[in-house]
Enzyme design. Structure first.
Site, mmCIF file in Angstrom:
data_model
loop_
_atom_site.group_PDB
_atom_site.id
_atom_site.type_symbol
_atom_site.label_atom_id
_atom_site.label_comp_id
_atom_site.label_asym_id
_atom_site.label_seq_id
_atom_site.Cartn_x
_atom_site.Cartn_y
_atom_site.Cartn_z
ATOM 1 N N ASN A 129 0.849 -1.202 0.000
ATOM 2 C CA ASN A 129 0.000 0.000 0.000
ATOM 3 C C ASN A 129 0.879 1.244 0.000
ATOM 4 O OD1 ASN A 129 0.571 0.765 2.868
ATOM 5 N ND2 ASN A 129 -0.346 -1.248 3.215
ATOM 6 N N ASP B 42 -4.876 -6.161 5.317
ATOM 7 C CA ASP B 42 -5.908 -6.984 5.938
ATOM 8 C C ASP B 42 -5.915 -8.398 5.371
ATOM 9 O OD1 ASP B 42 -6.941 -5.064 7.692
ATOM 10 O OD2 ASP B 42 -7.999 -4.094 6.049
ATOM 11 N N LYS C 27 7.751 -18.303 -10.242
ATOM 12 C CA LYS C 27 7.110 -17.152 -10.890
ATOM 13 C C LYS C 27 5.841 -17.597 -11.638
ATOM 14 C CE LYS C 27 8.087 -13.553 -14.190
ATOM 15 N NZ LYS C 27 8.859 -13.269 -15.372
ATOM 16 N N LYS D 95 -11.518 -2.231 18.994
ATOM 17 C CA LYS D 95 -10.164 -2.744 19.236
ATOM 18 C C LYS D 95 -9.674 -2.445 20.658
ATOM 19 C CE LYS D 95 -8.982 -2.517 14.318
ATOM 20 N NZ LYS D 95 -7.911 -2.614 13.341
ATOM 21 N N PHE E 189 -4.409 3.898 14.614
ATOM 22 C CA PHE E 189 -4.614 4.898 13.567
ATOM 23 C C PHE E 189 -5.810 4.494 12.723
ATOM 24 C CE2 PHE E 189 -1.197 8.076 12.944
ATOM 25 C CZ PHE E 189 -0.481 7.810 14.094
#
Ligand code: CTP
Length: 396
Positions: free
Chosen positions: A209, A278, A288, A340, A322
């Site tokens: 990300n 996630d 590969k 959480k 966060f």
């Protein structure tokens, strides 16, 4: 307050050079020992005698004109400085330092110093926004140099926009924070996670990300400067870890999970700023994957939620998460705080200008267990990091 501290103030050639007199005078009144280095252009705006009178020290301008200074002072000033402040900082000095050019007393001293260097840029708006200047600033920030962003307003050239030397007050506060870091995290163990995770598809491909790791690294730097013993668990980034911090490099979410679980128990504060994937490919290939006609499907399975698990396991630790969102920021962030079992959540809308992935600044909302909300306006990630730590210390 600043007794015993040596501050080198570099003054470069801009109209705002006159404001450096006020800066120097205030730092002197706070008890600092000050040495001013001027560039030749700066002397076109302010007489060196002004700084000489204010600091009661000789002003250094040229490397060769006064060999007495440069032989003795050039390296010794660089070495004895606790803080090296460049105000105002022109595009020229920023460009020189960013590119390793040391061709006058100021650039040479900066290059020879291991002190924290702070630039307070001041220049024409277009010049400040020039991609080359911005690239230089970005490069220097990544190398650990600090910047005090210029203000917006009417500039000496008549233009209106970004580029005005920021308030003198802010410069003094920044110098104070660097020269006299608060030691309010002394004896605290703090763990921070940062950066992205990478999930393997095959030996040459992965998914990841946009997290740059800057926010987590800024937290590690801020906490370390305030006396904490910091463990930084970091996914792959292009950043240099702050000095004095224990770094554990990780790759995948599972790898980060193991590192966190191996270290959480001895922590007083845990801040999870990493952008953890996630999901991971269910069956990464050992060889590969070759392309074929038609579409490709990869099955993904859930990764453990590290933060959620810490929320169930924690004893005395303060747990901070966060939430990076694009919509319904406060609602989603509050949901995560509760689900959480966190003590604090740092929420940011990554679509806001000046916030989110890769930026050097951020805009965040802090939400605690009692539902108290604090908005921290756009500021450097290091300033935001200090504010997050201030809030953690106030939690009940
Ligand atoms: N987090 C974690 N482990 C995961 C996922 C997230 O520890 N597997 C932590 C992050 O470090 C961050 C917070 O949880 O502190 C973010 O949580 P969340 O918003 O659930 O992550 P997103 O992937 O953005 O979740 P969602 O898709 O639900 O918005």
């Amino acid at each position: 307050m600043l007794k015993g501290k040596n501050i080198v103030v570099g003054v470069t050639g801009g109209v705002a050079a006159y404001k450096a007199c006020d800066i120097v005078s205030r730092l002197k009144k706070l008890g600092a020992e000050i040495n001013v280095i001027m560039t030749h252009s700066a002397t076109e705006f302010v007489q060196p005698q002004t700084f000489q009178a204010l600091t009661q020290n000789p002003v250094t301008i040229d490397m060769f004109e006064t060999p007495r200074y440069w032989e003795i002072e050039h390296i010794s000033l660089a070495q004895k400085a606790d803080v090296l402040l460049v105000a105002p900082a022109t595009a020229n000095i920023i460009g020189k330092v960013a590119n390793g050019i040391a061709d006058d007393m100021l650039s040479t001293t900066i290059m020879a110093s291991t002190a924290k260097v702070v630039f307070a840029p001041a220049m024409n708006t277009k010049m400040y926004q020039n991609v080359i200047v911005q690239e230089n600033i970005k490069k220097l920030k990544a190398l650990g140099y600090s910047f005090i962003n210029p203000d917006s307003g009417r500039l000496a050239c008549g233009d209106i926009g970004e580029g005005k030397l920021c308030e003198v007050e802010k410069i003094i506060d920044t110098v104070l924070a660097i020269a006299l870091p608060k030691q309010d995290l002394q004896d605290k163990n703090l763990l921070v996670t940062a950066g992205p995770t990478v999930e393997t598809i095959d030996p040459v491909r992965f998914i990841t990300n946009h997290s740059s790791g800057k926010m987590g690294y800024a937290i590690a730097e801020a906490a370390q400067s305030r006396g904490a013993k910091v463990t930084l668990i970091s996914g792959p980034t292009n950043l240099h870890p702050p000095k004095g911090v224990d770094v554990i490099s990780t790759t995948s979410a599972l790898n980060m999970y193991d590192a966190v679980m191996g270290h959480y128990q001895q922590q007083d504060i845990i801040i999870k700023s990493a952008a953890v994937a996630d999901y991971r490919p269910e069956n990464p290939s050992d060889i590969k994957v070759k392309k074929q006609d038609g579409t490709l499907s990869i099955n993904f399975v859930r990764n453990p939620d590290i933060l959620m698990e810490l929320g169930t396991k924690k004893t005395n630790q303060i747990l901070v998460g966060f939430a990076a969102e694009t919509n319904n920021l406060m609602e989603y962030a509050t949901g995560k705080l509760v689900k959480k079992n966190l003590d604090l959540i740092v929420a940011n809308d990554v679509t806001e200008n000046g916030a989110g992935f890769g930026a050097d600044t951020n805009i965040v909302h802090l939400i605690d267990r009692q539902g108290n909300q604090t908005k921290i306006e756009k500021a450097s990630k290091l300033e935001i990091a200090h504010k997050i730590l201030d809030k953690i210390l106030q939690l009940k």
